[in-house]
Design a protein around this motif. Structure first.
Motif, PDB file in Angstrom:
ATOM      1  N   ALA A 403       0.837  -1.206   0.000  1.00 32.03           N
ATOM      2  CA  ALA A 403       0.000   0.000   0.000  1.00 32.03           C
ATOM      3  C   ALA A 403       0.870   1.253   0.000  1.00 32.03           C
ATOM      4  O   ALA A 403       0.569   2.232  -0.688  1.00 32.03           O
ATOM      5  CB  ALA A 403      -0.938  -0.009   1.206  1.00 32.03           C
ATOM      6  N   CYS A 404       1.964   1.226   0.781  1.00 36.45           N
ATOM      7  CA  CYS A 404       2.901   2.361   0.777  1.00 36.45           C
ATOM      8  C   CYS A 404       3.371   2.652  -0.642  1.00 36.45           C
ATOM      9  O   CYS A 404       3.312   3.800  -1.117  1.00 36.45           O
ATOM     10  CB  CYS A 404       4.119   2.051   1.645  1.00 36.45           C
ATOM     11  N   ALA A 424      -5.960   3.019   2.614  1.00 37.30           N
ATOM     12  CA  ALA A 424      -4.851   2.098   2.332  1.00 37.30           C
ATOM     13  C   ALA A 424      -4.994   0.779   3.069  1.00 37.30           C
ATOM     14  O   ALA A 424      -4.416  -0.240   2.656  1.00 37.30           O
ATOM     15  CB  ALA A 424      -3.522   2.757   2.694  1.00 37.30           C
ATOM     16  N   LYS A 425      -5.761   0.770   4.169  1.00 38.11           N
ATOM     17  CA  LYS A 425      -5.924  -0.454   4.959  1.00 38.11           C
ATOM     18  C   LYS A 425      -7.189  -1.243   4.603  1.00 38.11           C
ATOM     19  O   LYS A 425      -7.370  -2.363   5.073  1.00 38.11           O
ATOM     20  CB  LYS A 425      -5.944  -0.105   6.452  1.00 38.11           C
ATOM     21  N   VAL A 433      -5.159  -0.989  -4.225  1.00 34.37           N
ATOM     22  CA  VAL A 433      -4.148  -2.029  -3.995  1.00 34.37           C
ATOM     23  C   VAL A 433      -4.834  -3.380  -3.860  1.00 34.37           C
ATOM     24  O   VAL A 433      -4.430  -4.368  -4.487  1.00 34.37           O
ATOM     25  CB  VAL A 433      -3.315  -1.717  -2.738  1.00 34.37           C
ATOM     26  N   TYR A 434      -5.885  -3.423  -3.043  1.00 35.00           N
ATOM     27  CA  TYR A 434      -6.641  -4.667  -2.884  1.00 35.00           C
ATOM     28  C   TYR A 434      -7.244  -5.084  -4.219  1.00 35.00           C
ATOM     29  O   TYR A 434      -7.181  -6.258  -4.615  1.00 35.00           O
ATOM     30  CB  TYR A 434      -7.751  -4.474  -1.849  1.00 35.00           C
ATOM     31  N   TYR A 435      -7.837  -4.147  -4.941  1.00 33.22           N
ATOM     32  CA  TYR A 435      -8.519  -4.434  -6.212  1.00 33.22           C
ATOM     33  C   TYR A 435      -7.558  -5.044  -7.233  1.00 33.22           C
ATOM     34  O   TYR A 435      -7.892  -6.017  -7.918  1.00 33.22           O
ATOM     35  CB  TYR A 435      -9.107  -3.127  -6.738  1.00 33.22           C
ATOM     36  N   GLY A 546       7.620  -2.826  -7.394  1.00 26.89           N
ATOM     37  CA  GLY A 546       8.161  -3.323  -6.129  1.00 26.89           C
ATOM     38  C   GLY A 546       7.105  -3.915  -5.221  1.00 26.89           C
ATOM     39  O   GLY A 546       7.311  -4.000  -4.001  1.00 26.89           O
ATOM     40  N   MET A 547       5.983  -4.354  -5.782  1.00 30.25           N
ATOM     41  CA  MET A 547       4.874  -4.882  -5.003  1.00 30.25           C
ATOM     42  C   MET A 547       4.761  -6.394  -5.181  1.00 30.25           C
ATOM     43  O   MET A 547       5.244  -6.954  -6.162  1.00 30.25           O
ATOM     44  CB  MET A 547       3.563  -4.208  -5.431  1.00 30.25           C
ATOM     45  N   SER A 548       4.086  -7.030  -4.248  1.00 34.34           N
ATOM     46  CA  SER A 548       3.914  -8.482  -4.297  1.00 34.34           C
ATOM     47  C   SER A 548       2.711  -8.848  -5.164  1.00 34.34           C
ATOM     48  O   SER A 548       1.804  -8.032  -5.372  1.00 34.34           O
ATOM     49  CB  SER A 548       3.733  -9.051  -2.886  1.00 34.34           C
TER      50      SER A 548
END
Length: 556
Positions: A403-404, A424-425, A433-435, A546-548
């Protein structure tokens, strides 16, 4: 070669042919720009070349467009060419060509999106580079995310990239930090001591002093005060650097080089720079200080390099550091990512680089604007010197590294931003981010289910992909190389999260309207190929940011 570049070549050939045949008068050839039109119904690509030619040719732009369009050579990728007022030429891609790109993506694998724009040029990206006097705070976190993502994309675009952290381990800030730590150490031992007026008041200094006491006890008191403070300074800098490294790693940020400011003075680099400036006539002595004559290069005022005390300024260190980058280490290009408080330093650093005989165009300085945190609709205050500090670690602990990274990337670096901690949470589709990550988990779930049923995509015929939702998804997949090119050329990584969101939206639409595993074995195999390609492209996009890319997620 990207498809838009292929289309641009076809347009150039048509323009040359039109002049040969006398359909258009001769004149200088402008650059042919092929872009995405504002609405999908206008086609996949468009050029406004007729509008740009009309004035010099003294012809209506629509007539120029029609004459050029009549001479465009056929292309295996383009199904239809159309002319639209006031003077655009639009191109629509063939459905069968689009479908073939699914196989091309699968064949390329994790290299899909790679380009050779850089052709091996050496490029340094220097970012974060906060003084080793305390933890990384939220403002620096934005620069960390921007720099690491840019480095990822430039590597994918064919540059040799070096990620560098400049350690400001010399100068007044380090001395103030050392005096603060020494005072807190004395207090930890029960000795009377006051924090210096320019001291660091954060709780982390108190905690470090407790560590210092545990490690050294009262032994430092046996040393002379100057020797003891030097030892405390060295210990404190290394302790803070360890903390900075650990915090940045939690965000997925790594560096190839940690470069010490002190090394510039321990070698001949600083003296060499001063000699070059003196020989070039760019130094002047006034009021007991040594000045860089910036005004000779168009600046409003000159700048102090060496104080009347004989101590070099930070600007002198910057001069030596950039000389080391360009001349000693020979980088072709250098990108600095600085905070908003350094905005005013940009012109003088560019002038200094020029005075050293280096083309200032080789240096790009990106300013990451201010960040405001928001929770429950209210602003979260942060002040490093007063100890009311929101750190990188605090932020990652609260919202997670993905999220950052996404939220910091989603806005252009030159725009101030609000970081909504509550959003963000959220584990729902309101949170981009979740989507996006849920789209990847859906893709992985389909592929997992296919394996369990013994269905494989081998031999799948992508020509069966004809539904609007299927083709819309493929159109998004083929964009990744174009996005990489755009980011590499503009140095604007915010295009990546926008692309990831568009790609996830296209996949969710496909998923909601079409079953992948059906009774029709041939169609199932074709759609499995589409899902595999989608997972690969989305995972690659997330990796560049840089995200998973999670394999499983709970539906929110």
């Amino acid at each position: 070669m990207l498809i838009q570049e292929q289309i641009a070549q076809v347009v150039r050939r048509a323009l040359a042919l039109a002049r040969e045949q006398g359909l258009l008068p001769a004149g200088p050839l402008p650059d042919v720009v092929v872009e995405r039109p504002p609405r999908p119904e206008l086609g996949d690509f468009a050029t406004n070349l007729p509008l740009r030619l009309a004035r010099s040719l003294r012809l209506p732009p629509l007539e120029v467009a029609q004459r050029l369009a009549s001479l465009l050579s056929p292309s295996e990728a383009v199904e239809r060419v159309s002319v639209a007022p006031p003077g655009f030429i639009n191109f629509t891609l063939r459905a069968d060509w689009l479908c073939q790109q699914v196989d091309a993506i699968l064949q390329a694998g994790a290299t899909w999106g790679n380009l050779d724009i850089g052709r091996g040029q050496r490029i340094q990206v220097e970012f974060v580079s906060v003084n080793p006097t305390g933890p990384v705070h939220v403002g620096h976190t934005r620069g960390a995310v921007l720099g690491s993502t840019l480095a990822n994309v430039l590597g994918a675009a064919g540059y040799q990239v070096v990620r560098e952290y400049y350690i400001n381990d010399a100068g007044s800030q380090i001395d103030a930090f050392a005096r603060s730590l020494w005072a807190r150490y004395l207090q930890a031992l029960g000795r009377p001591a006051s924090l210096p007026p320019d001291g660091y008041q954060g709780q982390y200094v108190v905690d470090m002093a407790q560590e210092l006491r545990s490690q050294f006890g009262e032994s430092l008191l046996a040393l002379g005060e100057q020797e003891a403070q030097e030892k405390v300074k060295a210990w404190g800098v290394q302790r803070v650097l360890t903390m900075i490294r650990e915090d940045l790693q939690r965000l997925g940020v790594e560096f190839d080089v940690w470069f010490s400011e002190r090394s510039l003075y321990e070698t001949s680099c600083y003296r060499k720079v001063m000699d070059i400036l003196r020989q070039g006539g760019y130094l002047a002595e006034r009021e007991g200080a040594v000045w860089f004559v910036s005004t000779a290069l168009g600046e409003d005022k000159d700048n102090v390099l060496v104080r009347s005390s004989g101590l070099p300024t930070y600007f002198a260190s910057d001069a030596a550091y950039h000389y080391h980058k360009f001349v000693v280490r020979g980088f072709d290009r250098v990108i600095n990512i600085w905070g908003a408080d350094h905005q005013g330093h940009v012109p003088r650093v560019k002038a200094m680089v020029q005075a050293l005989g280096i083309d200032p165009q080789r240096l790009t300085i990106i300013i990451a604007q201010m960040v405001t945190l928001k929770r429950g609709g209210e602003m979260v205050r942060a002040s490093k010197r007063k100890g009311e500090l929101v750190t990188l670690r605090d932020l990652v602990d609260e919202v997670g590294p993905d999220a950052c990274r996404y939220f910091f990337l989603a806005r252009s670096a030159d725009a101030q931003m609000e970081f909504d901690l509550d959003l963000a949470k959220k584990q729902s589709q309101e949170n981009p981010v979740y989507y996006i990550q849920y789209a990847h988990a859906r893709m992985a779930g389909i592929l997992r289910q296919a394996r369990e049923r013994g269905v494989e995509s081998d031999g799948g015929d992508v020509r069966l992909l004809r539904e609007p939702a299927e083709l819309a998804l493929v159109r998004r997949l083929v964009l990744l190389p174009e996005v990489v090119q755009t980011v590499a050329r503009t140095l604007e990584p915010h295009h990546l999260p926008h692309y990831a969101l568009d790609l996830a939206t296209a996949f969710h639409w496909f998923y909601d309207n079409h079953r992948v595993l059906t009774e029709d074995r041939a169609l199932s195999k074709a759609r499995l190929k589409l899902v595999e390609a989608s997972r690969l492209v989305l995972a690659r996009t997330l990796a560049l940011m840089g995200m998973s890319a999670p394999e499983r997620m709970e539906k929110g």
